[in-house]
Structures are given as C-alpha cells and as structure tokens.
Design an enzyme around this catalytic site. Structure first.
Site, PDB file in Angstrom:
ATOM      1  N   THR A  77       0.813  -1.230   0.000  1.00 33.47           N
ATOM      2  CA  THR A  77       0.000   0.000   0.000  1.00 33.47           C
ATOM      3  C   THR A  77       0.837   1.266   0.000  1.00 33.47           C
ATOM      4  O   THR A  77       0.310   2.343  -0.278  1.00 33.47           O
ATOM      5  CB  THR A  77      -0.890   0.038   1.250  1.00 33.47           C
ATOM      6  OG1 THR A  77      -0.034   0.124   2.411  1.00 33.47           O
ATOM      7  CG2 THR A  77      -1.753  -1.209   1.356  1.00 33.47           C
TER       8      THR A  77
ATOM      9  N   ASP B 140      15.399   2.083  -4.226  1.00 32.79           N
ATOM     10  CA  ASP B 140      15.145   2.061  -2.782  1.00 32.79           C
ATOM     11  C   ASP B 140      16.393   2.568  -2.061  1.00 32.79           C
ATOM     12  O   ASP B 140      17.424   1.896  -2.024  1.00 32.79           O
ATOM     13  CB  ASP B 140      14.802   0.635  -2.335  1.00 32.79           C
ATOM     14  CG  ASP B 140      14.350   0.598  -0.881  1.00 32.79           C
ATOM     15  OD1 ASP B 140      15.092   1.103  -0.011  1.00 32.79           O
ATOM     16  OD2 ASP B 140      13.250   0.087  -0.611  1.00 32.79           O
TER      17      ASP B 140
ATOM     18  N   ASP C  57      17.829   0.365   0.871  1.00 33.78           N
ATOM     19  CA  ASP C  57      18.450  -0.863   0.375  1.00 33.78           C
ATOM     20  C   ASP C  57      19.799  -0.574  -0.272  1.00 33.78           C
ATOM     21  O   ASP C  57      20.759  -1.333  -0.097  1.00 33.78           O
ATOM     22  CB  ASP C  57      17.531  -1.539  -0.645  1.00 33.78           C
ATOM     23  CG  ASP C  57      16.407  -2.325   0.017  1.00 33.78           C
ATOM     24  OD1 ASP C  57      16.465  -2.529   1.249  1.00 33.78           O
ATOM     25  OD2 ASP C  57      15.477  -2.720  -0.701  1.00 33.78           O
TER      26      ASP C  57
HETATM   27  C1  PRP Z   1      11.500   5.189   2.355  1.00 36.46           C
HETATM   28  C2  PRP Z   1      12.188   6.538   2.460  1.00 36.46           C
HETATM   29  C3  PRP Z   1      11.128   7.403   3.082  1.00 36.46           C
HETATM   30  C4  PRP Z   1       9.866   6.825   2.514  1.00 36.46           C
HETATM   31  C5  PRP Z   1       9.338   7.720   1.441  1.00 36.46           C
HETATM   32  O1  PRP Z   1      11.542   4.524   3.567  1.00 36.46           O
HETATM   33  O2  PRP Z   1      13.380   6.496   3.200  1.00 36.46           O
HETATM   34  O3  PRP Z   1      11.116   7.351   4.493  1.00 36.46           O
HETATM   35  O4  PRP Z   1      10.196   5.547   1.949  1.00 36.46           O
HETATM   36  O5  PRP Z   1       8.144   7.266   0.907  1.00 36.46           O
HETATM   37  P1  PRP Z   1       6.772   8.026   1.121  1.00 36.46           P
HETATM   38  O6  PRP Z   1       6.999   9.473   0.809  1.00 36.46           O
HETATM   39  O7  PRP Z   1       5.855   7.363   0.115  1.00 36.46           O
HETATM   40  O8  PRP Z   1       6.307   7.812   2.527  1.00 36.46           O
HETATM   41  P2  PRP Z   1      11.022   3.013   3.779  1.00 36.46           P
HETATM   42  O9  PRP Z   1       9.649   3.023   4.362  1.00 36.46           O
HETATM   43  O10 PRP Z   1      11.214   2.226   2.520  1.00 36.46           O
HETATM   44  O11 PRP Z   1      11.939   2.487   4.946  1.00 36.46           O
HETATM   45  P3  PRP Z   1      13.531   2.318   5.075  1.00 36.46           P
HETATM   46  O12 PRP Z   1      14.091   3.702   5.218  1.00 36.46           O
HETATM   47  O13 PRP Z   1      13.645   1.528   6.323  1.00 36.46           O
HETATM   48  O14 PRP Z   1      14.050   1.600   3.868  1.00 36.46           O
HETATM   49  N1  URA Z   2      11.429   5.029  -0.953  1.00 38.09           N
HETATM   50  C1  URA Z   2      12.565   4.865  -1.667  1.00 38.09           C
HETATM   51  O1  URA Z   2      13.594   4.478  -1.104  1.00 38.09           O
HETATM   52  N2  URA Z   2      12.538   5.148  -2.970  1.00 38.09           N
HETATM   53  C2  URA Z   2      11.428   5.575  -3.619  1.00 38.09           C
HETATM   54  O2  URA Z   2      11.472   5.809  -4.834  1.00 38.09           O
HETATM   55  C3  URA Z   2      10.255   5.728  -2.859  1.00 38.09           C
HETATM   56  C4  URA Z   2      10.286   5.461  -1.522  1.00 38.09           C
END
Ligand code: PRP
Ligand code: URA
Length: 216
Positions: free
Chosen positions: A115, A207, A210
């Site tokens: 989602t 990502d 990652d």
């Molecule tokens: C990623 C990123 C932001 C978020 C952005 O984190 O670092 O925090 O997604 O997406 P949004 O604007 O749609 O909310 P993620 O939830 O993948 O977690 P991580 O940092 O642990 O990889």
């Molecule tokens: N989080 C990421 O790390 N990359 C994207 O493009 C969106 C959310």
C-alpha cells in the site's frame, strides 16, 4: 519539463548547487555500490544541510585573538536533527559535522510494500522543542506519507520551526506536505517526474535504504 502537482508559491528550495547535482547523478546510477553510495549520501547531505540553515539567527560575540579582540557571530540556535529510520541515517552524520551541538531525535517509519502507507514503529525525541529548529532528514519524498507523519510527530512534541531535507522529491510528496503542513520548508536538489504503480519515484534512484545498506 514535469507537471507541477502543487500550487505556487510553495516553500520548496530547489538546491542547484553543482556539488549536490554531481552527487545526485552518481546516486541515481544503478552501478553505484553501497560503500560509494554512503559517501555520496554524506556529501550531498552536507550541501543540503548548509542551505537549510542559511537563514538561522546568529549572536554577536567578541573573542580575543592572540593579538587583539575581534567581533564575530556565533551560531546559538538550538538545532535538532531528526533522521527518519532507516534511510535518514545516511544523512545524519553530515548534519552533525556541520552542527556538532545539534541534538538528535529518531523517528522510525516503514512503508508497507503493497500500500506504500507508512506506519510508525519508533520515536525518541529530545525535550523542549518549542524554540528549536528541527531538521528532518529523509532522503526520499515519494507519496509524502512518511514526511507528513514525521512532521506531525514533531509538531505534537512542540516543534514549530520544522524543515525537511530530502535528496529526491516527487511532485505528489511535495503536494502532500504542502496540504498537511504548509509552513514546512522543503530542501531538495530534485523534483522528479512522478511515481510508478508501486509508488517509487521516477526516475528516482530506487530504494534508498536498500542501496545505502546493501539489503537489495
Ligand atoms: C523510504 C524513504 C522514506 C519513505 C518515502 O523509507 O526512506 O522514508 O520511503 O516514501 P513516502 O513518501 O511514500 O512515505 P522506507 O519506508 O522504505 O523504509 P527504510 O528507510 O527503512 O528503507
Ligand atoms: N522510498 C525509496 O527508497 N525510494 C522511492 O522511490 C520511494 C520510496
């Protein structure tokens, strides 16, 4: 050109600094490995943080040089840097390099893979934020759900001057922050074209977390 999904004016500061742009294109490159990715994230965060604190108040001070007194300005503002876990951890050391006296809070948010809705799993903030400048560091502003949640957490804790530093923004994320928190300034070197079906930024850089930690 990209379609602007937000109204004008919006407090978005597009940082065109060549050092930031040079680091950004290398971050986007799919062949960039985590060790180099971490160095680039640090470098671009230095530039962005420098811009985000450009207007901070200073206090007139006098010091004694070895020869005579000298007047100058000291940075006395209370600054709190708040990385959004986990990817924001790749930016926090750069902010602390510039602002070593900053206090540090942490907010843990995780997007659901289906989602893309972010849920909070952690928050630990320093006390007394009402007169602080809070710098949220989160590299990706995609749907904006994570940023809106992080800002809400800080506002509930009393923060009033909140600035968001990110490395890539999507128009949808900017619009979401503007709608929910119109007073928050966003500092970014890029507003990309939009989101794909999985709510990843296009062209983006994939990502961030990652690629930062090699967990692909
Ligand atoms: C990623 C990123 C932001 C978020 C952005 O984190 O670092 O925090 O997604 O997406 P949004 O604007 O749609 O909310 P993620 O939830 O993948 O977690 P991580 O940092 O642990 O990889
Ligand atoms: N989080 C990421 O790390 N990359 C994207 O493009 C969106 C959310």
């Amino acid at each position: 050109m990209f379609a602007l999904a937000y109204s004008v004016p919006v407090p978005v500061h597009l940082i065109r600094h060549p050092v930031a742009q040079d680091a950004l294109v290398a971050l986007r490159d799919r062949t960039t490995r985590p060790s180099h990715f971490r160095r680039l994230a640090h470098r671009i965060s230095l530039v962005l943080a420098m811009e985000a604190v450009r207007e901070l108040p200073t206090t007139a001070v006098r010091v004694d040089t070895p020869l005579e007194p000298a007047d100058g300005y000291a940075l006395t503002a209370d600054i709190v840097v708040v990385p959004v876990l986990r990817a924001g951890l790749g930016m926090v050391e750069a902010v602390l390099e510039l602002l070593p006296h900053a206090r540090v809070g942490h907010i843990g948010l995780q997007r659901d893979e289906q989602t893309a809705i972010a849920s909070q799993y952690y928050a630990k903030l320093p006390p007394d934020l009402s007169r602080s400048t809070a710098l949220i560091v989160d590299p990706m502003l995609a749907t904006g759900g994570s940023a809106v949640s992080a800002i809400t957490v800080l506002q509930r804790a009393g923060a009033q001057d909140i600035r968001l530093i990110c490395i890539v923004a999507a128009p949808e994320g900017v619009a979401a922050v503007e709608a929910a928190h119109p007073g928050v300034h966003v500092f970014t070197p890029a507003i990309d074209r939009g989101l794909n079906a999985h709510r990843f930024i296009l062209p983006g850089l994939g990502d961030f977390g990652d690629r930062l930690y090699g967990t692909v």
